[in-house]
Scaffold this active site. Sequence first.
Site, short mmCIF file in Angstrom:
data_model
loop_
_atom_site.label_atom_id
_atom_site.label_comp_id
_atom_site.label_asym_id
_atom_site.label_seq_id
_atom_site.Cartn_x
_atom_site.Cartn_y
_atom_site.Cartn_z
N CYS A 45 39.33 16.44 19.28
CA CYS A 45 40.92 16.18 19.48
C CYS A 45 41.13 14.93 20.30
CB CYS A 45 41.54 17.41 20.10
SG CYS A 45 43.21 16.86 20.90
N GLU A 46 41.84 14.13 19.71
CA GLU A 46 42.12 12.73 20.54
C GLU A 46 42.90 12.90 21.65
OE1 GLU A 46 45.56 10.41 18.01
OE2 GLU A 46 43.59 10.05 17.45
N HIS A 47 43.56 13.96 21.78
CA HIS A 47 44.68 14.29 22.79
C HIS A 47 43.96 14.79 24.09
CE1 HIS A 47 47.66 14.85 19.36
NE2 HIS A 47 47.69 13.44 19.75
N HIS A 48 42.91 15.63 23.89
CA HIS A 48 42.19 16.26 25.14
C HIS A 48 40.63 16.00 25.22
CE1 HIS A 48 45.96 18.70 24.09
NE2 HIS A 48 46.14 18.37 25.54
N GLN A 87 43.95 16.75 12.98
CA GLN A 87 43.73 17.26 11.87
C GLN A 87 44.27 16.58 10.52
OE1 GLN A 87 43.58 21.48 11.95
NE2 GLN A 87 43.72 21.69 9.59
N HIS A 147 41.20 24.98 17.08
CA HIS A 147 41.09 23.89 18.07
C HIS A 147 40.96 24.61 19.49
CE1 HIS A 147 43.10 20.73 15.24
NE2 HIS A 147 43.12 21.85 14.59
N CYS A 169 41.75 22.96 22.31
CA CYS A 169 42.52 22.60 23.06
C CYS A 169 43.75 23.85 23.02
CB CYS A 169 43.13 21.04 22.58
SG CYS A 169 43.92 21.10 21.04
#
Length: 196
Positions: free
Chosen positions: A85-88, A126, A154, A156
């Site tokens: 995940c590019e956010h976390h 995703q 996920h 996250c």
Amino acid sequence: MSSTEAISEETIREIASHYEAIITLLGEDVTREGLVKTPMRAAKAMVYATRGYRQDADQLINEAIFTHEGSNMVIVRDIEFYSLCEHHILPFFGKVSVGYIPDGRTIGLSKLARLVDYYARRLQVQERLTAQICNIIMEKLGAKGVIVTCTADHLCMKMRGVEKQLPATTTVETAGDFSTSAELRDEFFRAISCNR
């Protein structure tokens, strides 16, 4: 070429130094026996997990596109994938199913799995992953239509934030005939749900 050969040893050592700093900032002792080699292991693992950045789609396909006179749907179901995940920068993982309608050309089945990994092995969301897989198959094959579904868990969501263990996320992307024909989409979904 392995994924670590595409990045210099100097760069891997630099990534490891950042992991060492992070571990220290978290309050751990990087000289402790169990952690001495962790920064380098983590750096190599991250290089491997993001190898899609250093690959070339045409080399992955490797001329495995073949003339085909048929026009019936081709489906490869349940291609497993692992991404970050590019956010976390936490893992998400699951399965992708691909369907396409040939227009004079087919692709080697293993190459579809390679194209999934090509986009999964990088920092991702995703929704984009599903669209990129759909678009590249459409582009490389010139198919009449492509449909891609992706269902993933996920971490996250599971190990931070709302900490919900059961939800899975499904995304769908279509191109060509699949975008305009509900009948084709229904045929695809019936095919991938049989024998489950």
